[in-house]
Scaffold this motif. Structure first.
Motif, mmCIF file in Angstrom:
data_model
loop_
_atom_site.group_PDB
_atom_site.id
_atom_site.type_symbol
_atom_site.label_atom_id
_atom_site.label_comp_id
_atom_site.label_asym_id
_atom_site.label_seq_id
_atom_site.Cartn_x
_atom_site.Cartn_y
_atom_site.Cartn_z
ATOM 1 N N LEU A 75 0.947 -1.319 -0.064
ATOM 2 C CA LEU A 75 -0.116 -0.099 0.064
ATOM 3 C C LEU A 75 1.071 1.139 0.054
ATOM 4 C CD1 LEU A 75 -2.667 -1.098 2.697
ATOM 5 C CD2 LEU A 75 -2.905 -1.112 0.146
ATOM 6 N N ASN A 76 0.296 2.295 -0.787
ATOM 7 C CA ASN A 76 1.085 3.490 -0.829
ATOM 8 C C ASN A 76 0.901 4.457 0.394
ATOM 9 O OD1 ASN A 76 2.087 6.393 -1.151
ATOM 10 N ND2 ASN A 76 1.614 6.128 -3.405
ATOM 11 N N PRO A 77 1.770 4.643 1.366
ATOM 12 C CA PRO A 77 1.476 5.414 2.494
ATOM 13 C C PRO A 77 0.724 6.742 2.365
ATOM 14 C CG PRO A 77 3.701 4.563 2.760
ATOM 15 C CD PRO A 77 3.242 4.534 1.284
ATOM 16 N N ALA A 78 1.309 7.373 1.155
ATOM 17 C CA ALA A 78 0.416 8.559 0.846
ATOM 18 C C ALA A 78 -0.986 8.469 0.565
ATOM 19 C CB ALA A 78 1.304 9.577 -0.013
ATOM 20 N N CYS A 79 -1.246 7.280 -0.102
ATOM 21 C CA CYS A 79 -2.621 6.975 -0.552
ATOM 22 C C CYS A 79 -3.319 6.646 0.423
ATOM 23 C CB CYS A 79 -2.456 6.010 -1.555
ATOM 24 S SG CYS A 79 -4.031 5.806 -2.661
ATOM 25 N N CYS A 80 -2.941 6.264 1.606
ATOM 26 C CA CYS A 80 -3.604 5.695 2.763
ATOM 27 C C CYS A 80 -4.148 6.811 3.738
ATOM 28 C CB CYS A 80 -2.901 4.515 3.438
ATOM 29 S SG CYS A 80 -2.740 3.059 2.498
ATOM 30 N N SER A 81 -3.554 8.072 3.819
ATOM 31 C CA SER A 81 -3.592 8.849 4.593
ATOM 32 C C SER A 81 -4.826 9.907 4.385
ATOM 33 C CB SER A 81 -2.091 9.810 4.952
ATOM 34 O OG SER A 81 -1.955 10.377 3.641
ATOM 35 N N ARG A 82 -5.154 10.079 3.361
ATOM 36 C CA ARG A 82 -6.206 11.093 2.755
ATOM 37 C C ARG A 82 -7.502 10.498 2.303
ATOM 38 N NH1 ARG A 82 -2.951 13.974 1.155
ATOM 39 N NH2 ARG A 82 -2.538 15.672 2.910
ATOM 40 N N ASN A 83 -8.587 10.950 2.429
ATOM 41 C CA ASN A 83 -9.840 10.562 1.869
ATOM 42 C C ASN A 83 -10.126 11.339 0.829
ATOM 43 O OD1 ASN A 83 -12.191 9.057 1.531
ATOM 44 N ND2 ASN A 83 -12.829 9.335 3.584
ATOM 45 N N VAL A 121 -12.754 3.694 4.252
ATOM 46 C CA VAL A 121 -11.857 2.918 4.344
ATOM 47 C C VAL A 121 -10.704 3.978 4.699
ATOM 48 C CG1 VAL A 121 -9.809 1.645 3.197
ATOM 49 C CG2 VAL A 121 -12.312 1.041 2.828
ATOM 50 N N PHE A 122 -10.945 5.134 4.377
ATOM 51 C CA PHE A 122 -9.893 6.217 4.408
ATOM 52 C C PHE A 122 -10.124 7.185 5.662
ATOM 53 C CE2 PHE A 122 -9.366 4.745 0.211
ATOM 54 C CZ PHE A 122 -7.908 4.664 0.219
ATOM 55 N N PRO A 123 -9.024 7.762 6.518
ATOM 56 C CA PRO A 123 -7.776 7.154 6.248
ATOM 57 C C PRO A 123 -7.481 5.752 6.872
ATOM 58 C CG PRO A 123 -8.027 8.567 8.263
ATOM 59 C CD PRO A 123 -9.219 8.616 7.601
ATOM 60 N N VAL A 124 -6.569 5.011 6.329
ATOM 61 C CA VAL A 124 -6.302 3.666 6.727
ATOM 62 C C VAL A 124 -5.785 3.545 8.048
ATOM 63 C CG1 VAL A 124 -5.138 1.375 6.148
ATOM 64 C CG2 VAL A 124 -6.268 2.900 4.295
ATOM 65 N N ASP A 125 -6.200 3.576 9.188
ATOM 66 C CA ASP A 125 -5.776 4.069 10.180
ATOM 67 C C ASP A 125 -6.158 2.775 11.378
ATOM 68 O OD1 ASP A 125 -8.359 4.364 10.731
ATOM 69 O OD2 ASP A 125 -8.222 6.467 11.297
ATOM 70 N N SER A 126 -6.463 1.389 10.880
ATOM 71 C CA SER A 126 -6.889 0.536 11.684
ATOM 72 C C SER A 126 -6.336 -0.809 10.967
ATOM 73 C CB SER A 126 -8.268 0.340 12.161
ATOM 74 O OG SER A 126 -9.063 0.198 10.828
ATOM 75 N N GLU A 127 -6.536 -2.066 11.573
ATOM 76 C CA GLU A 127 -5.863 -3.142 10.922
ATOM 77 C C GLU A 127 -7.160 -3.496 9.978
ATOM 78 O OE1 GLU A 127 -3.178 -4.872 10.903
ATOM 79 O OE2 GLU A 127 -2.203 -3.059 11.583
ATOM 80 N N GLU A 128 -8.280 -3.229 10.483
ATOM 81 C CA GLU A 128 -9.441 -3.620 9.676
ATOM 82 C C GLU A 128 -9.516 -2.784 8.376
ATOM 83 O OE1 GLU A 128 -13.620 -3.165 8.084
ATOM 84 O OE2 GLU A 128 -12.565 -1.565 9.232
ATOM 85 N N LYS A 129 -9.313 -1.443 8.381
ATOM 86 C CA LYS A 129 -9.410 -0.664 7.276
ATOM 87 C C LYS A 129 -8.114 -1.486 6.239
ATOM 88 C CE LYS A 129 -11.395 3.408 8.853
ATOM 89 N NZ LYS A 129 -11.388 4.933 8.980
ATOM 90 N N LYS A 130 -7.016 -1.507 6.936
ATOM 91 C CA LYS A 130 -5.829 -1.995 6.057
ATOM 92 C C LYS A 130 -6.064 -3.334 5.353
ATOM 93 C CE LYS A 130 -0.913 -3.538 6.567
ATOM 94 N NZ LYS A 130 0.141 -3.684 7.504
ATOM 95 N N ALA A 131 -6.972 -4.398 6.105
ATOM 96 C CA ALA A 131 -7.186 -5.528 5.078
ATOM 97 C C ALA A 131 -8.190 -5.354 4.217
ATOM 98 C CB ALA A 131 -7.835 -6.584 6.484
ATOM 99 N N ARG A 132 -8.964 -4.279 4.415
ATOM 100 C CA ARG A 132 -10.056 -3.973 3.312
ATOM 101 C C ARG A 132 -9.326 -3.223 2.177
ATOM 102 N NH1 ARG A 132 -14.732 -0.531 5.615
ATOM 103 N NH2 ARG A 132 -15.291 -0.563 3.782
#
Length: 253
Positions: free
Chosen positions: A6-14, A90-101
């Protein structure tokens, strides 16, 4: 299922819900997908625009309309995710559940190789549907940037390609293998400084007439679904980015 990078920058913002915009285009069917179509269908130039993981967002449709007008080209946006882009919750991806999704979506619906293969199907069928087109380009946002990079190597069906805020940079897989001019517009968040420097150097030295620009005040996604067009600076840089892409494609298509 193997863990997907996963791209960290892509995970941080909705994505940003923007003001009202009325798209200028219509929808057609190509290679089994719904495709947003805008611009002159009888043009000799065409660009396949590949969206980010949020799909057919208002800001992306507006960008397509801008490119169509500026380049005097036919612009097509295939709906790769078939009406089911990643959920904004899903965003921001700040939990294991969101990361899995997020990883499940990237591994299944947004697999890069699958996207590239589908893009080729669209390009081939579109070439038959729009027979006046002589020069085809491709431009991708984040996820779409990876897809256009993968399709810019040996045997490419495109004369020029590019990306804004590219996702998951890979020198040996992409930049070093490119055979056509490529326009790469970086945000301030696309990879580590070392990765961006190496990718930039590869583009500048691979023998093609490439364009590389760093938009140092812009966040990842400023030309796609994360564009805040109510913010003056983002609006200005959004316009500058699409104008720069248009200048590039007018030169090479």
């Amino acid at each position: 299922m193997a863990e997907t990078e996963l791209n960290p920058a892509c995970c941080s913002r909705n994505a940003v819900v923007t003001g009202e915009y009325t798209p200028k285009g219509t929808y057609t069917k190509i290679a089994g997908l719904d495709v947003y179509q805008t611009g002159d269908a009888s043009s000799k130039r065409a660009i396949l625009l590949v969206y980010d993981v949020f799909g057919l967002a208002s800001q992306t449709l507006q960008g397509a309309d801008r490119l169509a007008s500026s380049v005097n080209a036919l612009i097509l946006i295939p709906d790769f995710f078939e009406g089911e882009p990643i959920g904004p919750d899903v965003f921001p991806v700040d939990s294991e559940e969101k990361k899995a999704r997020a990883q499940k979506f990237m591994a299944e619906k947004a697999d890069f190789a699958k996207g590239a293969s589908t893009m080729l199907d669209v390009r081939k069928e579109a070439g038959e549907k729009f027979s006046s087109v002589e020069s085809w380009g491709a431009f991708g946002l984040c996820w779409g940037g990876k897809v256009t990079a993968l399709l810019s190597g040996e045997g490419t069906l495109f004369k020029a390609a590019g990306t804004a805020h590219p996702g998951v940079l890979n020198l040996s897989e992409e930049a070093e293998k490119m055979k056509i001019p490529y326009c790469c517009l970086f945000s301030k968040e696309d990879g580590t400084p070392e990765e961006v420097k190496a990718y930039t150097q590869a583009l500048k030295s691979n023998g093609n007439d490439n364009v590389v620009e760093n938009y140092l005040t812009m966040h990842h996604g400023w030309m796609g679904a994360r564009a805040n067009l109510q913010g003056k600076e983002n609006e200005m840089e959004y316009e500058r980015g699409y104008n720069q892409a248009a200048t590039f494609f007018k030169k090479h298509l």
